[in-house]
Design an enzyme around this catalytic site. Sequence first.
Site, PDB file in Angstrom:
ATOM      1  N   HIS A  68       0.946  -1.150  -0.010  1.00  0.00           N
ATOM      2  CA  HIS A  68       0.020  -0.017   0.027  1.00  0.00           C
ATOM      3  C   HIS A  68       0.939   1.287   0.069  1.00  0.00           C
ATOM      4  CE1 HIS A  68      -2.570   3.139   2.628  1.00  0.00           C
ATOM      5  NE2 HIS A  68      -3.077   2.848   1.203  1.00  0.00           N
ATOM      6  N   HIS A 112       1.115  12.118  -1.761  1.00  0.00           N
ATOM      7  CA  HIS A 112       0.436  11.712  -0.806  1.00  0.00           C
ATOM      8  C   HIS A 112      -0.634  12.938  -0.410  1.00  0.00           C
ATOM      9  CE1 HIS A 112      -1.009   9.206   2.571  1.00  0.00           C
ATOM     10  NE2 HIS A 112      -0.040   8.478   2.621  1.00  0.00           N
TER      11      HIS A 112
END
Length: 318
Positions: A68, A112
């Site tokens: 992930h 992110h």
Amino acid sequence: MRYSSLLAAIVTVAATAVGGARAVPAPLPGGGSSTTTTVSSDASTGACNGRVEYCSRLYSNVTQVAAHDSAFVGILPTENQYISVTDQLDLGVRFLQAQTHLDSSSVLSMCHTSCTELNAGTLEAYLTTIKTWLDANTNEVLTLLLVNGDFLSPTVFATAFEAAGLDSYAYAPSGTLTLSQWPTLQALINAGKRLVVFLDYDANTSEVAYLLPEFTYFFETPYDVTSTDDFAACAIDRPSGASASGRMYIVNHFLDEDILGILIPNSGAASTTNSESSILAQAQVCEGLYSNAPKAVLLDYISQGTPFAAELAMNNLS
């Protein structure tokens, strides 16, 4: 998607403190063009993704532990892995997930939530790393799941794939596949199509045939889990209202912790979260509900715990 300006302040403080070859052309079941690819003599070992047993299995029938946010490497709260993408692949990871956004120069990058919080470099550089690894590891089939954080046209992604030279590895079926229509791993290897790529949103195979729409082929379980009690469930979270019938599925088996209302990866619990027993417990709940094993189990800090023992068990291997 889980971070705010307060986390940016946390990150700022933390950062301050711390032999020969042969040509192998082949047709593919399920359609898709094949190319002539130079394959090293390592291919004669007969294993696919490290196991002979996987060679004859359909792609849809091989379960993998998955990294992930694979591009976000380090020890800061915005980072989800301890080791580089190359090291993840060397460790045995064959399913990578990563987030993308446009940076301030409108370059598609590994960011992110936003590129102001964390920018791990361009998508092209990330894909080049994968291309280099695939070039050197000729009996391996990888899956790449990209988050299209800015809902861009798939042609923007295609530009990066082409610049990295990775588009030639990507599998493009001639139409939407049922579970039983996927090629075997050996067929993908023989055809030189050793990368299967999914885009979570705004994929359009009429524009870019090898960027496959994630939620046509998968459903996912809930994420942003902060209690291990939530691993005892396996509800369909995305796409909303979807049926499990005909879909592979992804189990989001990573644990967050709540710091002043902000969710960050729970690194302290990684060894337990990624233990064989924890992974198998949730996978067994899911299999009981859907009558088949997950395609992927997404993990933070995939170098911790015993995830590959769980992967073998989920594939009925030892």
